[in-house]
Scaffold this motif. Structure first.
Motif, PDB file in Angstrom:
ATOM      1  N   ALA A 107     -12.001 -32.837  28.805  1.00  0.00           N
ATOM      2  CA  ALA A 107     -13.232 -33.120  29.558  1.00  0.00           C
ATOM      3  C   ALA A 107     -13.116 -34.450  30.296  1.00  0.00           C
ATOM      4  O   ALA A 107     -13.543 -34.570  31.454  1.00  0.00           O
ATOM      5  N   ALA A 108     -12.534 -35.451  29.644  1.00  0.00           N
ATOM      6  CA  ALA A 108     -12.381 -36.759  30.278  1.00  0.00           C
ATOM      7  C   ALA A 108     -11.518 -36.665  31.530  1.00  0.00           C
ATOM      8  O   ALA A 108     -11.820 -37.286  32.557  1.00  0.00           O
ATOM      9  N   VAL A 109     -10.443 -35.892  31.446  1.00  0.00           N
ATOM     10  CA  VAL A 109      -9.573 -35.707  32.615  1.00  0.00           C
ATOM     11  C   VAL A 109     -10.315 -34.976  33.725  1.00  0.00           C
ATOM     12  O   VAL A 109     -10.279 -35.376  34.895  1.00  0.00           O
ATOM     13  N   GLU A 115     -11.177 -44.336  31.430  1.00  0.00           N
ATOM     14  CA  GLU A 115     -11.238 -45.143  30.210  1.00  0.00           C
ATOM     15  C   GLU A 115     -11.352 -44.248  28.983  1.00  0.00           C
ATOM     16  O   GLU A 115     -10.680 -44.477  27.966  1.00  0.00           O
ATOM     17  N   LEU A 116     -12.167 -43.233  29.044  1.00  0.00           N
ATOM     18  CA  LEU A 116     -12.288 -42.297  27.930  1.00  0.00           C
ATOM     19  C   LEU A 116     -10.980 -41.544  27.724  1.00  0.00           C
ATOM     20  O   LEU A 116     -10.571 -41.292  26.580  1.00  0.00           O
ATOM     21  N   ARG A 117     -10.328 -41.188  28.805  1.00  0.00           N
ATOM     22  CA  ARG A 117      -9.029 -40.521  28.694  1.00  0.00           C
ATOM     23  C   ARG A 117      -8.037 -41.383  27.911  1.00  0.00           C
ATOM     24  O   ARG A 117      -7.347 -40.898  27.011  1.00  0.00           O
ATOM     25  N   GLU A 118      -7.979 -42.669  28.239  1.00  0.00           N
ATOM     26  CA  GLU A 118      -7.042 -43.561  27.560  1.00  0.00           C
ATOM     27  C   GLU A 118      -7.399 -43.722  26.087  1.00  0.00           C
ATOM     28  O   GLU A 118      -6.512 -43.783  25.227  1.00  0.00           O
ATOM     29  N   LEU A 119      -8.687 -43.791  25.776  1.00  0.00           N
ATOM     30  CA  LEU A 119      -9.103 -43.883  24.372  1.00  0.00           C
ATOM     31  C   LEU A 119      -8.683 -42.634  23.602  1.00  0.00           C
ATOM     32  O   LEU A 119      -8.210 -42.721  22.462  1.00  0.00           O
ATOM     33  N   PHE A 123      -5.896 -42.238  20.478  1.00  0.00           N
ATOM     34  CA  PHE A 123      -6.295 -41.601  19.230  1.00  0.00           C
ATOM     35  C   PHE A 123      -5.367 -40.435  18.886  1.00  0.00           C
ATOM     36  O   PHE A 123      -4.960 -40.273  17.731  1.00  0.00           O
ATOM     37  N   VAL A 124      -5.025 -39.622  19.879  1.00  0.00           N
ATOM     38  CA  VAL A 124      -4.142 -38.474  19.647  1.00  0.00           C
ATOM     39  C   VAL A 124      -2.812 -38.935  19.069  1.00  0.00           C
ATOM     40  O   VAL A 124      -2.293 -38.354  18.110  1.00  0.00           O
ATOM     41  N   VAL A 125      -2.248 -39.981  19.652  1.00  0.00           N
ATOM     42  CA  VAL A 125      -0.956 -40.481  19.178  1.00  0.00           C
ATOM     43  C   VAL A 125      -1.058 -40.930  17.720  1.00  0.00           C
ATOM     44  O   VAL A 125      -0.131 -40.724  16.929  1.00  0.00           O
TER      45      VAL A 125
END
Length: 291
Positions: A107-109, A115-119, A123-125
């Motif tokens: 959704a962020a993409v 900024e949400l994408r980077e957060l 978290f995924v990593v």
């Protein structure tokens, strides 16, 4: 001469708490969404969404009117992910969960929230594991998230056998599977990789209602059949007659390596051992070591 003003800051936590209380709150709401397959009703505030996100600014328009439906139907984003997006837009913070972070990332993409994408990526990593990694790889390939793709491939290389048994592996698209099959660092023998590729193609064939060989065509060329022993190659050839998966000429090239007792007939990656390749007597004739 008047002195310049000084910006002072109040308590941010109380401000964030107050705005969080407005997430999905019908109080003063002037826009409604019907979200996801659940068709969940979500309340929001037009001015806040528009000033925080260009996607919503264009979607909702500058002023209320007949051109903007109310409610707005967003059927492709799950309700939990959409609420996380709203939480971020309202408070500039978000609580992420392992089971839904990829949907929030998607959704962020799609909404252009960098900024949400980077957060989400960070978290995924941190939470990446065998069950999540193939799904994360698919998202990375779909949206061109290069660093995440590299991270996922490195994880699968280190946990190859476990990852190949997951549902996420079977659901990979051909473009997502290709970089895996091209890797020298997979910790799995080629015989197991052939079985995994066949299982993957069967699932795709059932979903797409297409022949197994047709589904497998974009990726099957990356299988390194020359690494298989003659008995294994004979068994594969027999199974291939019953259920076509691999082009006949590809099997012929592998036999040619055995007949000539050298790797000239299939130079390069298709004769090169992977990290998990089990040793076989004929490998010494290929004279190609793992790199």
């Amino acid at each position: 001469m008047e002195t310049p003003g000084l910006v002072v800051h109040g308590e941010t936590s109380s401000f964030s708490t107050a705005l969080r209380s407005l997430v999905n709150n019908p109080l003063y709401s002037d826009i409604r969404f019907i979200v996801g397959q659940e068709q969940q009703e979500v309340f929001a505030h037009r001015c806040l969404l528009a000033c925080r996100c260009n996607f919503f600014k264009q979607l909702l328009g500058l002023e209320p009117g007949p051109a903007v439906p109310n409610p707005v139907v967003l059927s492709t984003v799950p309700a939990e992910a959409f609420l996380a997006v709203l939480e971020f837009l309202y408070t500039n913070s978000v609580k992420l969960h392992r089971h839904s972070v990829l949907e929030v990332l998607t959704a962020a993409v799609e909404y252009g929230l960098e900024e949400l994408r980077e957060l989400c990526l960070e978290f995924v990593v941190k939470v990446l594991d065998v069950e999540l990694v193939c799904e994360a790889l698919q998202v990375a390939v779909t949206f061109g998230l290069g660093p995440l793709q590299e991270c996922c491939i490195a994880f699968i290389e280190a946990h190859s056998q476990e990852a190949l048994r997951t549902r996420g592996f079977l659901e990979l698209s051909a473009p997502a599977l290709l970089p895996l099959l091209r890797s020298d660092k997979l910790c799995v023998d080629e015989s197991e990789l052939v079985l995994a590729a066949r299982s993957w193609a069967r699932v795709g064939a059932a979903v797409l209602e297409r022949p197994v060989a047709e589904v497998a065509a974009p990726v099957v060329r990356e299988l390194r059949l020359a690494l298989l022993a003659p008995a294994e190659l004979s068994a594969l050839e027999e199974q291939n007659r019953r259920e076509p998966l691999i082009p006949v000429e590809q099997i012929v090239e592998a036999w040619k390596c055995h007949a000539l007792r050298r790797g000239d007939a299939a130079r390069g990656a298709l004769c090169r051992r992977r990290r998990g390749t089990l040793p076989r007597e004929h490998h010494r004739f290929l004279d190609l070591t793992f790199k």
